[in-house]
Design an enzyme around this catalytic site. Structure first.
Site: not given
Length: 325
Positions: A267, A319, A209
């Site tokens: 995601d 995610h 991320s």
């Protein structure tokens, strides 16, 4: 373990979309709500899109040819390699001064890892570590993803900043950059010192991320300041948002090193920001499809990978479920 975005937070984000505030940007790289509606709702109703995000549901239909064919001449690595550096990325959420973080620190291949440097800055939040895996001769530089309010503040600072100075025309996301620069001098110094001490070791930058974006900035910073080290560098990121403009991406691709950016199914984060900001991806995308196949797409041919999905397939749940993390 990386943090999981709660249903409450997702609901709050979606309510913000409905309000239509032009200043609302509540997830990493998220466009203002009215821009998101203009660009996405043309292809999927807002209600369906919000339900998809809230529930984490997506396109789980049987795979078609795009699920089985990588783009021509795309580089590839074994899934075990992707999983290994995913574990190193996940460890950044828990590791401090020793290699003791539970599941990620017990992942096969991490044996022999010793933490050499750890940072955790409180004001402009940034966390990560530098470790050596003596068994596989790696210097690992791992940046943590969003895990506290200060990280989210940086995620929302989307304006481009001209950086680095020695890449003509390059600009990057200002929020990603601020959290990197707060500790970059010590990180670079430590890596350069370890590289001199262990000249046969590969330098692997990684992150999940927000951490993936900062790992990318680290690679650009290191290789522009110490170009002699470029051939030893590799980059593996997971669920990374777009972090730089075309000039930045062209520089990263010009390095000719292993750069793999894994995207897990639907995601949503790698597709951000949605609006017309100048940010693009670089390197090779490793897309884990809904049928759990890994498809590789080189820079400029991402339409073979996750970019082939309709927006209704995007979700938050994927995610937080990268294998190895």
């Amino acid at each position: 373990m990386k943090p999981v975005i709660s249903a409450t937070i997702r609901a709050a984000l979606c309510i913000a979309f409905l309000i239509g505030s032009t200043s609302c940007s509540l997830i990493p790289g998220m466009a203002p709500s009215n821009v998101l509606a203009d660009k996405v709702v043309k292809r999927a109703s807002l209600l369906d899109f919000l339900i998809t995000i809230l529930t984490g549901s997506g396109n789980t239909a049987a795979p078609d040819m795009r699920d089985t064919l990588s783009s021509p001449n795309a580089p590839a690595v074994p899934q075990d390699t992707l999983d290994l550096y995913a574990a190193y990325s996940g460890a950044a959420y828990n590791v401090s001064t020793s290699w003791d973080c539970g599941t990620e620190c017990q992942h096969p291949g991490t044996e022999g890892t010793v933490v050499m440097y750890h940072w955790n800055t409180p004001l402009v939040t940034s966390t990560g570590y530098i470790a050596i895996n003596f068994n596989i001769k790696n210097i690992v530089v791992a940046f943590r993803g969003s895990n506290e309010p200060g990280d989210w503040v940086q995620d929302f600072e989307l304006e481009p900043t001209n950086w680095p100075d020695n890449i003509s025309g390059s600009s990057v996301v200002s929020g990603f950059l601020s959290g990197y620069l707060i500790t970059s001098a010590q990180v670079i110094q430590t890596v350069v010192s370890l590289s001199a001490k262990f000249p046969a070791y590969t330098i692997v930058a990684t992150g999940h991320s927000l951490g993936g974006s900062r790992a990318s900035l680290f690679v650009a910073d290191l290789t522009t300041k110490y170009p002699d080290l470029a051939s030893r560098v590799q980059l593996f990121t997971y669920g990374q948002a777009k972090c730089g403009n075309q000039a930045f991406a062209q520089y990263m691709d010009s390095l000719g090193i292993q750069i793999f950016r894994e995207v897990n199914k639907g995601d949503i984060t790698p597709h951000l920001p949605f609006d017309n900001r100048p940010y693009v991806h670089f390197g090779t995308e490793a897309w884990v499809t809904f049928s759990d196949q890994t498809v590789f797409c080189k820079s400029g041919e991402y339409n073979h990978c996750s970019a082939s999905l309709p927006p209704a397939s995007y979700n938050f749940a994927d995610h937080s479920t990268y294998k190895g993390l």
